[in-house]
Design an enzyme around this catalytic site. Structure first.
Site, short mmCIF file in Angstrom:
data_model
loop_
_atom_site.label_atom_id
_atom_site.label_comp_id
_atom_site.label_asym_id
_atom_site.label_seq_id
_atom_site.Cartn_x
_atom_site.Cartn_y
_atom_site.Cartn_z
N CYS A 152 0.85 -1.17 0.00
CA CYS A 152 0.00 0.00 0.00
C CYS A 152 0.89 1.23 0.00
O CYS A 152 2.11 1.14 0.01
CB CYS A 152 -0.92 0.01 1.23
SG CYS A 152 -2.03 -1.41 1.36
N ASP A 212 -5.31 -7.86 8.48
CA ASP A 212 -4.16 -7.90 9.38
C ASP A 212 -3.76 -6.52 9.90
O ASP A 212 -3.15 -6.42 10.96
CB ASP A 212 -2.96 -8.53 8.67
CG ASP A 212 -2.55 -7.73 7.43
OD1 ASP A 212 -3.38 -7.61 6.50
OD2 ASP A 212 -1.42 -7.24 7.38
N VAL A 231 12.61 -14.97 -15.22
CA VAL A 231 13.13 -14.04 -16.22
C VAL A 231 14.04 -14.81 -17.17
O VAL A 231 14.86 -15.62 -16.75
CB VAL A 231 13.91 -12.90 -15.56
CG1 VAL A 231 14.64 -12.06 -16.60
CG2 VAL A 231 12.97 -12.02 -14.75
#
Length: 636
Positions: free
Chosen positions: A2, A99, A290
């Site tokens: 976030c 959480d 990758v």
């Protein structure tokens, strides 16, 4: 994953004070935004959300019933269900299903001591209206960033420097901090931006009427040489391997808890292969690897065989040489940090592919080499730790080096430790010394007067004294290169709205792994022996017997467009305004590299990236120069 933004002042704040910052942070949290303003007008908390646990609920900011205590969180708290049950039992039930709220409830119950209960990768800020105090903290290893700046009587905190700039904090180079980066790493509390600080890993910040105070709540604590020499039973190694297996499995398990699909970074090495196999035991996962055109560096075939063995879907993310120049500006802007090779662009595109594949959460293997001494330079420090004769011979060589005029930061380290960590010596040989012909005279003088090592060594004396060279070196690497360069990849993932979880950087696992006898790290030259044995049953013979396979992207010098980009930069304001590198010297280097073979040109890859990175960051953020406080200078 976030984004958080906090503004603190004496009063008069409104939600509009974080509007621009919240918009900057939207890529980190595209699933929702929220802003809260305290009744006193002293604090504003903003949040952008990537919803991975309890997506339908748990919006932030989160307040308690009285509205006096409010929190914003970036990251994840693991084992939160157990803590929620304990909180309910002790009269502090959570109202949301996620959480993030547990940090708020633990604070209401335990105050600052709440941090001892938190496990995970996190940064949070909590405003306590009753006390008129801001409480903010960062996880133990520094996976999640938390930056802050003071300006015009206000304190700003955020997950990204860009958000602070959106609030009016000026964009200026901290020249002394960049000098420290070249020598060793950014100091634990500095950034490349003058006036913008970072909260060091394992620390918390308290801001109120007495100003801003920083406190440490956790630190790496390696055993002393004396403790490592204590008698061990014949079964001690097998017991230790079993304990590491259990601790790693638990570190992985708690990181598979999510209400969205899970991805895993999968390469050809032990770290990612073992982690992915353990994760697959606990939840459905998909692998992402990758791939490079250079077959010598392309691990995707091994990853494909591992995925097939585990029965997992695997997505190959192809990276072409031309991608480096094409995506370098976006990578630098996202990371707010110079890149020293093509790894940054590869990581940025890897995360973009994970997100495009429908995933928000991925597990990755960073920390395995740090925890189990997997780097080649760690093996050299291990040899000094195990052989007193080798250490004596090395010290004789160090004395000769000092006599020939070793740079200040290396002399400082020798004076305090009595040896030079191999990674630090390698950094001097591959970065500092080759950079000197390119530097502007003023910055070269600043670099000569910088000691990036001394302050950190002095601050860490209690954690270094009595430890063997391997652990002294590992401690300094974790505080420097790991926290302040390698883990900056978090911002590259965040720019693509992907949360990457790192099981090897779990403090419970560290507590278990740290007790290994020195002889267990690489018996008969088998590196990361404890980890190999701990995940032996999860690995193919190919991976189990393979050597170290770090994430090595091909050098960018040939065929990537980087040389052409740099030639263009030397002719415009990007290079003229670059306070570190002299344009004429850079042009001469480019001419030399252009005439070299691909193998020889690859030796200049790091220099080319440093020049390009500082030039492009100067332009991208409109940065001016500020000398900053000299690191290790007389003012320290």
């Amino acid at each position: 994953m976030c984004g958080i933004i906090v503004v603190l002042a004496g009063g008069g704040l409104a939600s509009s004070d974080v509007t621009a910052a919240v918009e900057v942070l939207r890529p980190r949290g595209p699933d929702g935004t929220g802003v809260w303003t305290s009744a006193s007008g002293r604090a504003v908390l903003g949040h952008t959300r990537l919803a991975v646990v309890d997506p339908a609920g748990s919006a932030q900011p989160i307040s308690d019933e009285s509205g006096d205590t409010t929190i914003v969180v970036n990251g994840e708290f693991y084992d939160y269900q157990r803590i929620r049950r304990d909180l309910a039992r002790t009269g502090h039930p959570c109202r949301t299903g996620g959480d993030g709220e547990i940090a708020l409830r633990l604070y209401r119950r335990d105050g600052h001591r709440a941090l001892s209960e938190l496990r995970g990768e996190f940064a949070f800020a909590l405003w306590d209206e009753r006390r008129g105090e801001l409480f903010a903290a960062r996880d133990r290893f520094g996976v999640k960033p938390l930056f802050y700046a003071e300006r015009d009587g206000r304190l700003y905190l955020s997950s990204e420097i860009k958000a602070l700039l959106a609030c009016g904090v000026p964009a200026k180079w901290d020249l002394a901090a960049y000098a420290a980066h070249l020598q060793m790493a950014l100091p634990p509390d500095r950034t490349l931006f003058a006036g913008v600080r970072q909260l060091p890993p394992g620390c918390y910040l308290v801001a109120g009427r007495d100003g801003v105070k920083i406190h440490r709540y956790w630190d790496l604590d390696y055993p002393t040489t004396e403790e490592l020499a204590e008698h061990r039973t014949p079964d001690a190694l097998a017991e230790h391997v079993a304990e590491v297996r259990s601790a790693l499995d638990e570190a992985v398990r708690v990181r598979t808890v999510a209400d969205v699909p899970l991805a895993c970074h999968l390469s050809g090495g032990v770290d990612s292969s073992g982690m992915t196999a353990l994760a697959a035991r606990h939840a459905p996962v998909s692998g992402f690897t990758v791939g490079f055109p250079d077959t010598a560096l392309d691990e995707s075939p091994i990853a494909a065989r591992t995925a097939a063995r585990l029965g997992l879907p695997l997505h190959r993310v192809g990276i072409e040489p031309a991608d480096v120049a094409a995506h370098l500006v976006a990578t630098l802007r996202a990371g707010e940090m110079v890149q020293e090779n093509s790894h940054g662009v590869a990581r940025f595109l890897h995360s973009a592919a994970i997100r495009a594949g429908g995933f928000k959460v991925a597990l990755a293997g960073e920390g395995g080499d740090e925890l189990f001494a997997g780097y080649p330079q760690s093996q050299r420090d291990l040899a000094l730790s195990r052989d007193p004769g080798a250490l004596d011979r090395a010290r004789a060589g160090y004395r000769k080096l000092s006599g020939f005029g070793a740079p200040r930061h290396l002399r400082s380290t020798l004076d305090r430790l009595g040896f030079l960590p191999n990674w630090l010596t390698q950094r001097y040989l591959t970065v500092v010394a080759p950079s000197r012909p390119l530097l502007r005279r003023e910055f070269a003088d600043l670099l000569d007067g910088t000691d990036a090592c001394g302050p950190l060594l002095d601050q860490s004396r209690s954690q270094l004294e009595g430890r063997p060279p391997l652990h002294q070196s590992s401690y300094l690497f974790a505080k420097g290169r790991l926290a302040n360069y390698l883990l900056a990849a978090e911002r590259l993932d965040a720019a693509n709205a992907v949360e990457v979880r790192l099981p090897y950087l779990d403090h419970h696992l560290f507590t278990t792994a740290r007790t290994a006898a020195l002889s267990w790290y690489a018996p008969e030259g088998c590196t990361k022996h404890v980890l190999r044995e701990a995940v032996r049953e999860e690995l193919s013979e190919e991976v189990y017997t393979g050597g170290k396979r770090g994430f090595f992207a091909p050098p960018a010098a040939a065929g990537s467009g980087l040389l052409e980009l740099l030639r263009d930069l030397t002719g415009d304001s990007s290079m003229r305004d670059n306070p570190f590198y002299e344009p004429g010297a850079v042009r001469r280097l480019l001419d030399e590299v252009g005439d070299q073979s691909a193998d020889r040109a690859a030796g200049n890859d790091r220099l080319l990236h440093l020049v390009a990175g500082t030039s492009l960051l100067t332009t991208e953020f409109g940065m001016t120069a500020d000398a900053g406080q000299t690191v290790g200078g007389s003012s320290d």
